[in-house]
Write an enzyme that holds these catalytic residues in place. Sequence first.
Site, mmCIF file in Angstrom:
data_model
loop_
_atom_site.group_PDB
_atom_site.id
_atom_site.type_symbol
_atom_site.label_atom_id
_atom_site.label_comp_id
_atom_site.label_asym_id
_atom_site.label_seq_id
_atom_site.Cartn_x
_atom_site.Cartn_y
_atom_site.Cartn_z
ATOM 1 N N HIS A 1 -25.653 16.231 -18.979
ATOM 2 C CA HIS A 1 -24.855 15.690 -17.877
ATOM 3 C C HIS A 1 -25.273 14.255 -17.591
ATOM 4 O O HIS A 1 -26.430 13.998 -17.254
ATOM 5 C CB HIS A 1 -25.055 16.542 -16.621
ATOM 6 C CG HIS A 1 -24.464 17.916 -16.733
ATOM 7 N ND1 HIS A 1 -23.401 18.333 -15.949
ATOM 8 C CD2 HIS A 1 -24.770 18.970 -17.535
ATOM 9 C CE1 HIS A 1 -23.078 19.581 -16.268
ATOM 10 N NE2 HIS A 1 -23.905 19.993 -17.224
ATOM 11 N N CYS B 1 -17.877 16.094 -14.732
ATOM 12 C CA CYS B 1 -18.488 16.696 -13.541
ATOM 13 C C CYS B 1 -17.648 16.291 -12.329
ATOM 14 O O CYS B 1 -17.381 15.103 -12.110
ATOM 15 C CB CYS B 1 -19.919 16.209 -13.391
ATOM 16 S SG CYS B 1 -20.674 16.686 -11.820
ATOM 17 N N GLU B 2 -17.217 17.257 -11.556
ATOM 18 C CA GLU B 2 -16.335 16.953 -10.433
ATOM 19 C C GLU B 2 -17.050 16.272 -9.267
ATOM 20 O O GLU B 2 -16.403 15.756 -8.358
ATOM 21 C CB GLU B 2 -15.645 18.220 -9.932
ATOM 22 C CG GLU B 2 -16.567 19.254 -9.338
ATOM 23 C CD GLU B 2 -15.838 20.534 -8.930
ATOM 24 O OE1 GLU B 2 -16.299 21.181 -7.981
ATOM 25 O OE2 GLU B 2 -14.828 20.886 -9.574
ATOM 26 N N HIS B 3 -18.380 16.240 -9.299
ATOM 27 C CA HIS B 3 -19.119 15.627 -8.198
ATOM 28 C C HIS B 3 -19.181 14.105 -8.307
ATOM 29 O O HIS B 3 -19.154 13.401 -7.290
ATOM 30 C CB HIS B 3 -20.544 16.189 -8.129
ATOM 31 C CG HIS B 3 -20.566 17.648 -7.836
ATOM 32 N ND1 HIS B 3 -21.584 18.488 -8.276
ATOM 33 C CD2 HIS B 3 -19.704 18.445 -7.176
ATOM 34 C CE1 HIS B 3 -21.339 19.724 -7.882
ATOM 35 N NE2 HIS B 3 -20.205 19.721 -7.207
ATOM 36 N N HIS B 4 -19.302 13.587 -9.540
ATOM 37 C CA HIS B 4 -19.412 12.141 -9.718
ATOM 38 C C HIS B 4 -18.413 11.581 -10.731
ATOM 39 O O HIS B 4 -18.413 10.382 -11.000
ATOM 40 C CB HIS B 4 -20.833 11.771 -10.170
ATOM 41 C CG HIS B 4 -21.901 12.148 -9.194
ATOM 42 N ND1 HIS B 4 -22.612 13.328 -9.281
ATOM 43 C CD2 HIS B 4 -22.357 11.508 -8.087
ATOM 44 C CE1 HIS B 4 -23.466 13.395 -8.280
ATOM 45 N NE2 HIS B 4 -23.335 12.320 -7.547
ATOM 46 N N GLN C 1 -20.010 22.914 -14.845
ATOM 47 C CA GLN C 1 -20.220 23.665 -16.084
ATOM 48 C C GLN C 1 -20.198 25.167 -15.849
ATOM 49 O O GLN C 1 -19.682 25.927 -16.676
ATOM 50 C CB GLN C 1 -21.549 23.237 -16.724
ATOM 51 C CG GLN C 1 -21.853 23.944 -18.043
ATOM 52 C CD GLN C 1 -23.140 23.456 -18.673
ATOM 53 O OE1 GLN C 1 -23.524 22.300 -18.503
ATOM 54 N NE2 GLN C 1 -23.835 24.325 -19.372
ATOM 55 N N CYS D 1 -24.505 12.586 -15.103
ATOM 56 C CA CYS D 1 -24.857 12.410 -13.693
ATOM 57 C C CYS D 1 -26.340 12.700 -13.456
ATOM 58 O O CYS D 1 -26.890 12.302 -12.425
ATOM 59 C CB CYS D 1 -23.984 13.289 -12.799
ATOM 60 S SG CYS D 1 -24.076 15.050 -13.158
#
Length: 203
Positions: A162, A92-95, A134, A164
């Site tokens: 996920h 996941c590119e956020h976390h 995703q 996250c």
Amino acid sequence: MPNSTKNHTSDEAPARAADLAKIEAGVRLILEGIGEDPDRPGLQNTPRRVALMYEEICAGLHSDPRKVIQLIPGETHDEMVIVKDIPIYSLCEHHLLPFIGAAHIAYIPKRGGIVGLSKIARIADLMAKRPQIQERLTTDIADLLFEELHATGVMVVIEASHLCMEMRGIKKPGSKTITSALRGGFLKDPRTRAEAMSLLRNN
């Protein structure tokens, strides 16, 4: 005139796409930032291990999945092809925490243009190996196959868990996210879409 092309010897390390030194330095900063000592025995080699791990799990950033596609010559199959339960691991590119699950890919060849089944799995694997969300991964796989295979239709469904969502934030272990992308005949024809979904649900 000397040859300007550098001759590589067996003692030289191969060129790497990832900058391991930068990753190692970053990991050391993270360890220091959380209050750890990166020089204690248990962590001395951690920055290098993490750098090598990121190089592996983000290898898709430096690979062209289009090169995987090679149509099988002489085939004239024009019925639906489904490869399901393809394991995928992505970030996941956020976390920068993993999401893990399975991709299900269906396509309808055009003019007999089919590709080896292992190539479908390989494309999903390569495209998963990068930081992303995703939803985008699902769309990117569908677009690539639709364009490169010149397929009559493509459907991609991904279901994943996920970390996250499971180990931080809302903390809901066991939850799954399902995304889909439809192209061509799967988008336009409800009967074709229903047939594919039925086959995917049938274990």
